[in-house]
Enzyme design. Structure first.
Site, PDB file in Angstrom:
ATOM      1  CG  ASP A 262      -1.814   1.170   1.313  1.00 24.74           C
ATOM      2  OD1 ASP A 262      -2.398   1.526   0.285  1.00 24.74           O
ATOM      3  OD2 ASP A 262      -1.937   1.755   2.403  1.00 24.74           O
ATOM      4  CG  ASP A 554      -1.994   2.192   6.740  1.00 25.59           C
ATOM      5  OD1 ASP A 554      -2.605   1.980   5.676  1.00 25.59           O
ATOM      6  OD2 ASP A 554      -1.554   3.307   7.065  1.00 25.59           O
ATOM      7  CG  ASP A 558      -4.504  -1.520   2.944  1.00 20.73           C
ATOM      8  OD1 ASP A 558      -4.643  -1.382   1.717  1.00 20.73           O
ATOM      9  OD2 ASP A 558      -4.051  -0.637   3.685  1.00 20.73           O
TER      10      ASP A 558
END
Length: 801
Positions: A262, A554, A558
């Protein structure tokens, strides 16, 4: 506990234990039971400790919501909000459910946890807010339209629940090894029983010998070696602030071929920072500093701007601003932001330039304001100097909107467009600032303002990110960026970090929706504007290509991909609880360097497991060769069943487990990861096992023939040679390195050697094992020849290195 007992190698050991009980082999049954109990206890303890560590991380309290029921405002737990409730939101509030906006005043919402968008998004009446997002500016009133499983947050929870947890590469390899060992054990048993019956030996004695050899062929210490290696690795990683939630995940990182990361809050800081300035006609400045701390410098790139130009820009962005910076009570903690994060970045910029917000507002008190609206693209404030005479009108917003108010000459308009595009290509969100030195009624009139400058604001990379990318590339791991952010922003960050270049491709959410072409995945390094379910699709597409995928993240968005990936890595401090619970590994300090440490730890563990197999299976092979080939060369029964089990217990016991403590090999992070399809005995390991086992077997049979010729006790001589030869190989397979001088493996080998000698010279053990005390000449011959296999292995290792 049941999850631990489902391990294939444990099941194989349990089956062997049942056989040993049936044939009344109590001692070996006890050893096998001990290994199973220890393995299960260590695994369960590690799981419990991981859950406890995650619980300690969770310091968030359950959010409450301010609702209007029967015309009265009241606070209720977010879990008690129902469709139809009216919810009031202020800046900083967590949205408790999916809402449809009935009122919205300068409302901005941080949706990073849900969508991956790094910058707050403006919302207006009629639009929807998703549960789990956070308001950063303004106020609103919304009607609850969806809660629970029907909400955006609930749909993500559903994706997490349906995600299948895949076997780790190590589990897959050990399952295949267990299958092969079962076939090998059956074959050995059939051969030994058949040969014994042909020689006229009793069936019971032949069966016990067959079971003893079968147990010798099975490295029963392997589950303990694996578990202790994983537990020690998890302990070492916990000391480096990486908390392991699932023990097999420790090794999985060593097998990772693709790291899908990410962007927001993972590779980047998750905080907006002003990094560049442009003042007309051509004055550029770089801005240093991190986070919202008003600490840094403004460095000109080329010529300095005219006197007062920088101060004017910093004054304007301070006055036309509704945020404030929050100084931490602990100097070690980062500065915070109250209000819009973009405006907080502008305040931090002003502080770096020496402009104090309090002084600026005291000198230029605000009289009027026009709030920001997305349709308009700018906000304005009007101020009067504290002396009461001059007035000031400040406007800030999107360059294309502010330029229309300034109406600059065509040449300057082209310059502004060029600089805006240049900053945008570098991943910046560009803010234009204009002002008028006086005003009438506070209304903004096109053509009356003068452009003061442009400010480039971005969510900058973490300091460790570039190093992590470089280390992963060096280790043969491909990194791909998977984010909900804008393609231009994502690509710019990827290029800065070295993830992408001119030869790589970027894929967007609509492309994923249309279906991923396996051929495109090879060259794709950036996936932008990706929704949560599309992240899962990307991870699965990579897995279908045979990749072992690690996913870092985080946010709530996700979590499904973290669960689907071979290993999910979540941020512990800045991440959401949903992400932490879905992950296999949690970085308690949010330091991405820990990912590289974990990869190295995983490779160390796998290398140690392979080294143990090379040692243990070679020893088992030697024992089988001695018993099967002994009668063919004139040694009717070179070893008794008890002697085989004693050798197996000593060599596979403490020395075997001690292999799990061996240090990392220097070259491990400069080699590509092993293919998950490769057998744990692949890469030439099976051939090494074969020649080492054959060498030990030949030396032991040679010593037995010598003993037979000169009248020494054959079984005792072979017993001593075979055991000591295996221990010598263990020392030869130590990982290179001088420190510490003596390792657990050295102590384990020394202890096993003393017990092996005790099996020949201690009366109690001689009676138990059926051995006899050897004369000095016989013992010297056995020990002297027993070191030959170890020296051969050591020489080969030195030549190979």
């Amino acid at each position: 506990m049941l999850a631990q007992l489902r391990d294939p190698m444990i099941l194989l050991l349990v089956a062997a234990g049942v056989v040993t009980v049936v044939v009344s082999d109590a001692s070996d049954a006890l050893v096998i039971a001990l290994v199973v109990v220890v393995n299960t206890a260590v695994g369960v303890t590690q799981d419990a400790r991981a859950d406890q560590a995650i619980a300690e991380l969770d310091e968030l309290t359950a959010p409450v919501a301010e609702v209007v029921r029967d015309g009265h405002r009241q606070e209720v737990p977010a879990a008690d909000v129902v469709p139809g409730d009216l919810v009031r939101l202020e800046a900083g509030a967590i949205v408790p459910a999916d809402l449809r906006l009935l009122e919205a005043a300068t409302l901005s919402v941080d949706e990073a946890a849900m969508t991956g968008e790094s910058q707050p998004v403006d919302r207006v009446v009629g639009e929807e807010l998703l549960a789990g997002t956070v308001t950063t500016r303004g106020r609103a009133l919304g009607e609850v339209v969806r809660t629970g499983a029907d909400s955006g947050l609930g749909r993500i929870a559903g994706l997490i629940g349906t995600a299948r947890v895949r076997e780790t590469p190590l589990q897959q390899r050990l399952r295949r090894l267990s299958r092969d060992l079962v076939l090998l054990v059956l074959a050995i048993g059939v051969v030994v029983v058949a040969l014994g019956l042909l020689r006229g030996e009793p069936l019971v004695q032949t069966s016990i010998l067959a079971v003893s050899l079968a147990v010798a062929a099975v490295p029963e210490s392997l589950p303990a070696v694996v578990t202790i290696s994983l537990a020690l690795g998890a302990h070492r990683m916990a000391q480096r602030h990486a908390l392991v939630r699932r023990l097999p995940a420790v090794e999985t990182l060593g097998s990772v071929t693709v790291l899908a990361s990410d962007k927001t809050g993972t590779l980047t800081q998750g905080r907006m920072v002003a990094g560049a300035l442009w003042l007309p006609p051509a004055h550029l400045y770089d801005v240093s500093g991190t986070g919202y701390a008003p600490e840094g410098t403004l460095s000109p790139v080329g010529r300095d701007a005219p006197d007062g130009a920088i101060d004017r820009l910093l004054r304007d962005v301070t006055l036309c601003n509704d945020a404030r910076l929050v100084e931490p009570a602990d100097p070690a903690e980062p500065w915070g932001a109250a209000g819009d994060t973009l405006e907080a970045a502008l305040l931090a910029l002003s502080g770096k330039g020496g402009v104090e917000a309090v002084d600026a507002h005291r000198t230029w008190p605000r009289e009027q304001e026009v709030p920001f609206e997305a349709e308009r693209g700018w906000m304005s404030t009007t101020h009067r100097h504290r002396s009461g005479h001059p007035g000031l009108h400040v406007v800030k917003g999107a360059p294309e909107a502010v330029v229309d108010l300034v109406a600059p000459p065509a040449e300057l308009r082209r310059l502004i467009a060029t600089e805006t595009a240049r900053l945008a290509d570098q991943g910046y969100r560009v803010i234009a600032v204009a002002d008028a030195p006086s005003y009438d009624d506070g209304r903004v009139r096109p053509g009356t303002l003068e452009l003061v400058g442009l400010v480039g604001i971005a969510d900058p990379p973490r300091e460790a990110s570039s190093g992590v990318v470089a280390d992963c590339h060096d280790a043969g791991i491909h990194i791909v960026l998977v984010t909900g952010d804008h393609p231009g922003t994502a690509t710019a960050i990827a290029r800065v970090l070295g993830i992408a270049d001119d030869s790589t491709a970027t894929i967007t959410g609509p492309d994923v929706e249309d279906g991923l072409d396996p051929g495109e995945l090879e060259n794709t390094r950036v996936y932008a504007r990706i929704r949560p379910e599309q992240k899962v699709a990307i991870v699965r597409a990579l897995q279908e290509r045979g990749e072992v995928v690690a996913m870092t993240g985080d946010g709530v968005n996700d979590a499904p991909a973290l669960r689907t990936a071979d290993i999910g890595v979540a941020m512990g401090r800045g991440g959401t609880e949903v992400a932490r619970q879905a992950a296999d590994l949690v970085l308690a300090d949010d330091d991405l360097r820990t990912v590289v440490v974990a990869v190295e730890e995983g490779r160390r563990i796998y290398a140690n497991i392979r080294t143990f197999l090379r040692y243990a299976v070679a020893g088992g092979t030697a024992e089988v060769l001695v018993v099967v080939l002994g009668p063919l060369v004139g040694l009717r029964l070179p070893l008794l069943p008890a002697q085989i089990l004693w050798i197996n217990l000593l060599t596979h016991g403490l020395p075997g487990v001690a292999f799990g403590t061996e240090p990392v090999r220097a070259a491990s992070m400069h080699q590509p990861p092993r293919s998950p399809r490769e057998s744990v005995l692949g890469g030439g390991l099976a051939a090494q096992i074969g020649w080492v086992g054959a060498l030990i077997g030949v030396v032991s049979l040679g010593v037995g023939l010598w003993a037979h010729a000169v009248g020494w006790h054959v079984q005792s001589t072979v017993f001593l040679t075979l055991g000591v030869a295996q221990l010598g190989v263990a020392l030869a397979l130590r990982a290179p390195g001088r420190r510490p001088l003596l390792r657990p493996l050295d102590y384990a080998v020394l202890g096993a050697l003393l017990l092996q000698l005790g099996g020949v010279y201690l009366p109690v053990l001689r009676q138990l094992l059926g051995t006899q005390a050897l004369a000095p000449a016989a013992a010297a011959a056995a020990l002297g020849l027993a070191v030959v296999p170890g020296l051969a292995v050591l020489l080969r290792e030195r030549l190979r290195r």
